[in-house]
Design a protein around this motif. Structure first.
Motif, PDB file in Angstrom:
ATOM      1  N   LYS A   1       0.835  -1.197   0.000  1.00 60.37           N
ATOM      2  CA  LYS A   1       0.000   0.000   0.000  1.00 60.37           C
ATOM      3  C   LYS A   1       0.872   1.250   0.000  1.00 60.37           C
ATOM      4  O   LYS A   1       0.570   2.241  -0.681  1.00 60.37           O
TER       5      LYS A   1
ATOM      6  N   GLU B   1       2.146   1.750  -3.497  1.00 59.66           N
ATOM      7  CA  GLU B   1       1.040   2.202  -4.350  1.00 59.66           C
ATOM      8  C   GLU B   1       0.796   3.699  -4.173  1.00 59.66           C
ATOM      9  O   GLU B   1       0.625   4.446  -5.152  1.00 59.66           O
ATOM     10  N   LEU B   2       0.809   4.138  -2.927  1.00 57.16           N
ATOM     11  CA  LEU B   2       0.574   5.558  -2.635  1.00 57.16           C
ATOM     12  C   LEU B   2       1.710   6.431  -3.162  1.00 57.16           C
ATOM     13  O   LEU B   2       1.470   7.513  -3.719  1.00 57.16           O
TER      14      LEU B   2
ATOM     15  N   GLU C   1       3.565   5.869  -5.712  1.00 57.09           N
ATOM     16  CA  GLU C   1       3.422   5.970  -7.172  1.00 57.09           C
ATOM     17  C   GLU C   1       2.243   6.866  -7.552  1.00 57.09           C
ATOM     18  O   GLU C   1       2.350   7.684  -8.470  1.00 57.09           O
ATOM     19  N   LYS C   2       1.135   6.725  -6.848  1.00 61.07           N
ATOM     20  CA  LYS C   2      -0.058   7.520  -7.162  1.00 61.07           C
ATOM     21  C   LYS C   2       0.199   9.011  -6.946  1.00 61.07           C
ATOM     22  O   LYS C   2      -0.266   9.853  -7.723  1.00 61.07           O
ATOM     23  N   PHE C   3       0.911   9.344  -5.871  1.00 64.93           N
ATOM     24  CA  PHE C   3       1.193  10.744  -5.567  1.00 64.93           C
ATOM     25  C   PHE C   3       2.441  11.259  -6.289  1.00 64.93           C
ATOM     26  O   PHE C   3       2.844  12.403  -6.081  1.00 64.93           O
ATOM     27  N   GLN C   4       3.044  10.385  -7.120  1.00 66.22           N
ATOM     28  CA  GLN C   4       4.218  10.763  -7.919  1.00 66.22           C
ATOM     29  C   GLN C   4       5.303  11.394  -7.044  1.00 66.22           C
ATOM     30  O   GLN C   4       5.845  12.465  -7.338  1.00 66.22           O
TER      31      GLN C   4
ATOM     32  N   LYS D   1       2.807  15.558   0.264  1.00 70.18           N
ATOM     33  CA  LYS D   1       2.688  14.193  -0.263  1.00 70.18           C
ATOM     34  C   LYS D   1       3.258  13.172   0.730  1.00 70.18           C
ATOM     35  O   LYS D   1       2.686  12.100   0.938  1.00 70.18           O
TER      36      LYS D   1
ATOM     37  N   VAL E   1      -6.178  12.666  -6.611  1.00 73.13           N
ATOM     38  CA  VAL E   1      -5.648  11.453  -5.985  1.00 73.13           C
ATOM     39  C   VAL E   1      -5.989  11.456  -4.496  1.00 73.13           C
ATOM     40  O   VAL E   1      -6.416  10.435  -3.940  1.00 73.13           O
TER      41      VAL E   1
ATOM     42  N   GLU F   1      -9.557  10.563  -3.992  1.00 75.20           N
ATOM     43  CA  GLU F   1      -9.748   9.125  -4.218  1.00 75.20           C
ATOM     44  C   GLU F   1      -9.460   8.330  -2.943  1.00 75.20           C
ATOM     45  O   GLU F   1     -10.218   7.415  -2.582  1.00 75.20           O
ATOM     46  N   TYR F   2      -8.388   8.680  -2.247  1.00 71.90           N
ATOM     47  CA  TYR F   2      -8.007   7.912  -1.055  1.00 71.90           C
ATOM     48  C   TYR F   2      -8.869   8.264   0.160  1.00 71.90           C
ATOM     49  O   TYR F   2      -9.065   7.426   1.044  1.00 71.90           O
TER      50      TYR F   2
END
Length: 298
Positions: free
Chosen positions: A111, A114-115, A117-120, A137, A167, A170-171
């Motif tokens: 997780k 994943e976070l 990568e999602k938040f770049q 971030k 993003v 979404e979370y």
């Protein structure tokens, strides 16, 4: 099930009254919006909930525990993201995230990745090199990667670009779907409107409105654009009609809820060529409360 409860909470700094008789509650699985301008009392309330400030009067509890006396136990089950995250300058973003997760006893590397990568986020950079947005971030990744039951988010998207805001949203919704609760303090009214189940508006240390958006919208005005066959004479004189402006599309006006039926009947009698109705928004409600007012609280 009530996760957070505030009863008649007041806080004074000498003669200055920062909070006055604040009441609110948050249920399990609920996203609760806490809004108001700078200095309205949002941050003071949150500091009390975090056990940083002791209230002058009243009480506040999280998970049934007193926020001042049992703050250590409460912090094991909550995640907090401030509006400007201060991080250790010589640690990398990844090291800070791992430290926060280790302090909480959380272990979910998938997780976390994943976070990131999602938040770049580049977790290999030292925190001193991060922009404000990247510091946010780091705090958001650490929060959402944890197993917290309550998220206290104080202007969490400050410094984020619109893509990263999406993003974040979404979370927040994922946390809600997992039965977790969120207290969201934000200046971005569209974000609050999109995410929150209920909202409280605070002004000068007092809660002036609280409830679901549907409950509160009766206090706002519907926006109409009307074009009729016959001239719309006398519409300005109708009780409950405001901000009448002629535009290229027709006559634009705002109508109080109780006057809507009367206005529709009047324009119908003149032969409607065009009628657009825009429902009231949270921003309408917020601006109506704050029009011509100011505050100096924190």
């Amino acid at each position: 099930m009530t996760i957070l409860q505030i009863n008649h909470l007041s806080k004074s700094f000498g003669k200055f009254q920062a909070l006055n008789d604040v009441n609110l509650s948050i249920q399990k699985g609920e996203i609760f919006g806490f809004i108001g301008p700078n200095g309205a009392g949002k941050s003071t309330t949150i500091r009390i909930l975090l056990g940083i400030l002791k209230p002058t009067a009243g009480s506040a509890s999280i998970f049934g525990m007193n926020v001042w006396k049992e703050s250590v136990d409460i912090h094991k089950r909550i995640a907090y993201v401030p509006g400007d995250a201060n991080l250790w300058p010589n640690l990398t973003g990844g090291e800070v995230i791992d430290l926060f997760l280790k302090l909480r006893g959380s272990k979910n590397p998938d997780k976390k990745q994943e976070l990131i990568e999602k938040f770049q986020l580049d977790p290999t950079k030292k925190c001193r090199t991060y922009s404000k947005g990247n510091r946010q971030k780091v705090a958001l990744v650490a929060a959402f990667a944890s197993d917290a039951e309550l998220f206290i988010l104080d202007e969490p998207t400050s410094g984020l670009d619109p893509l990263m805001e999406r993003v974040f949203q979404e979370y927040v919704l994922k946390a809600k779907a997992e039965g977790k609760s969120v207290l969201l303090s934000s200046h971005i009214l569209s974000e609050v409107e999109r995410l929150c189940d209920r909202v409280a508006i605070i002004r000068q240390g007092e809660i002036i409105e609280s409830g679901s958006l549907d409950d509160m919208r009766h206090l706002t005005r519907t926006n109409l654009i009307v074009e009729t066959k016959e001239p719309l004479n006398g519409i300005r004189d109708v009780q409950g009609v405001h901000e009448v402006v002629e535009t290229e599309k027709g006559t634009s006006l705002q109508v109080d809820a109780e006057a809507l039926d009367l206005v529709i009947k009047k324009v119908s009698s003149l032969g409607i060529l065009r009628l657009e109705s825009t429902p009231p928004t949270l921003e309408d409600l917020f601006m109506r409360h704050y029009e011509g007012t100011g505050s100096d609280r924190t």
